[in-house]
Design a protein around this motif. Sequence first.
Motif, mmCIF file in Angstrom:
data_model
loop_
_atom_site.group_PDB
_atom_site.id
_atom_site.type_symbol
_atom_site.label_atom_id
_atom_site.label_comp_id
_atom_site.label_asym_id
_atom_site.label_seq_id
_atom_site.Cartn_x
_atom_site.Cartn_y
_atom_site.Cartn_z
ATOM 1 N N HIS A 57 0.811 -1.221 0.000
ATOM 2 C CA HIS A 57 0.000 0.000 0.000
ATOM 3 C C HIS A 57 0.840 1.265 0.000
ATOM 4 O O HIS A 57 0.496 2.250 -0.659
ATOM 5 C CB HIS A 57 -0.961 -0.010 1.195
ATOM 6 N N HIS A 58 1.956 1.268 0.742
ATOM 7 C CA HIS A 58 2.757 2.484 0.844
ATOM 8 C C HIS A 58 3.364 2.869 -0.500
ATOM 9 O O HIS A 58 3.283 4.036 -0.925
ATOM 10 C CB HIS A 58 3.852 2.294 1.897
ATOM 11 N N GLN A 59 3.977 1.897 -1.171
ATOM 12 C CA GLN A 59 4.596 2.185 -2.460
ATOM 13 C C GLN A 59 3.548 2.566 -3.509
ATOM 14 O O GLN A 59 3.798 3.432 -4.359
ATOM 15 C CB GLN A 59 5.395 0.964 -2.935
ATOM 16 N N GLU A 61 0.694 4.119 -2.915
ATOM 17 C CA GLU A 61 0.262 5.477 -2.594
ATOM 18 C C GLU A 61 1.275 6.501 -3.085
ATOM 19 O O GLU A 61 0.896 7.579 -3.577
ATOM 20 C CB GLU A 61 0.044 5.618 -1.087
ATOM 21 N N PRO A 67 -4.179 1.895 -3.456
ATOM 22 C CA PRO A 67 -3.459 1.068 -2.477
ATOM 23 C C PRO A 67 -4.036 -0.341 -2.326
ATOM 24 O O PRO A 67 -3.380 -1.221 -1.769
ATOM 25 C CB PRO A 67 -3.591 1.868 -1.173
ATOM 26 N N SER A 280 7.626 -0.998 4.500
ATOM 27 C CA SER A 280 7.039 0.211 3.921
ATOM 28 C C SER A 280 8.001 0.940 2.988
ATOM 29 O O SER A 280 7.574 1.560 2.011
ATOM 30 C CB SER A 280 6.578 1.156 5.029
#
Length: 393
Positions: A57-59, A61, A67, A280
């Motif tokens: 999800h972090h990458q 976003e 995400p 993350s």
Amino acid sequence: MTQLDYGNDREARLVRETVQRQWAGPYGAARNIDPLLLVAVAGLVGLGLVMIFSATHHQLELRGADPMHFVTRQLISLGIGLVALLIVAAVDYRLFRAWAPVIYAVAIIMLIITAATGTTVNASRAWIVFGGFQFQPAELAKPALILMLAALFHERREGALGMRALVDAVVLAAIPTGLILLQPDLGTAIVFVAITFGVLLLARVHVRYMIALAVIGVLSMLGAYQLNILQEYQVERLTTFFNAADADPQSAGYNVNQAIIAVGSGQFSGQGLLQGTQTSLGYVPENHTDFIFTVVGEELGFLGAALLLGLYALLLWRALRVAAMARDTLGTLIAGGVVAVFSFQLFINVGMAVGIMPVTGLPLPFVSYGGTSLIGSLIMIGLLQNVHMRRHR
């Protein structure tokens, strides 16, 4: 006394006929599903979805993408896999004996098409793409080989089997294994070797032939290395594993080093869900597929890893129980082949993450992101339930 015996015999016959009518109904076999096996699978799939989201999800976003992209695609594959599981479980597994050659032939044709015209991903031509959908035929070839080997040996009950049985099994396994090596996909090819060993062991092939086969396999690997048949990156992975002290931590040894750091940083209770720094920041490559165990270790710690391994222990226990309780040799061999796949991939994948096994690119069943892997794994669960449901028939 005669009347009493007659009454007992009549009562027993009525009970027997009632049971037979129940089994003859459309939902008769469904009454005998293994709920604990389904609990283990549901737990692994659910944990996998959470870990996939945490790993990606972090990458996503940062790139302005959805995400939930990978989770959504995994859920679609889960739906397809559940339908396949139900279909496979509903058809009496003894019918697969007659259809095993056809299923095996279709799997081989798909592998040939993949080798000739497949799409290359991560230096391996292992995928067939239709529009926006792609799948990996090698994952579906695993249950096909299991069925073919089980169908081959189910009638041979005259004791330990000899050279003929070994040759038959090796030829059947060598065809898909060779096609997968051409992709090249060394890790998946080794899984087919594990399937063959598992089925041969339960089929009671002579131990000396099994040992000879293992020696031949090791010598073949050494020969492939000496003749430069393996790809450069595959050789690099193996040499890095055997010479870890001399490996460049920023090159060949990077993946393993970052994986070990991620797992170790989780300690006992983990850094917290969605809080893993290695995860993350994307320090561990392919942490939503091959190295997803590092996400579990970093964010959930020892407790999360123990939960994951406990679910696998439950799954393998129930699968072994299915093999032991199967009514015939065919059912035992099918269940044994499934056990070989799951146990081997679990050991290799977790071993990669903690540095005790070389990197081979094998996914963690039910947990790693990968639609075809999930579908193929659920098909094998369908085979287990199929054998379990019909153990009394």
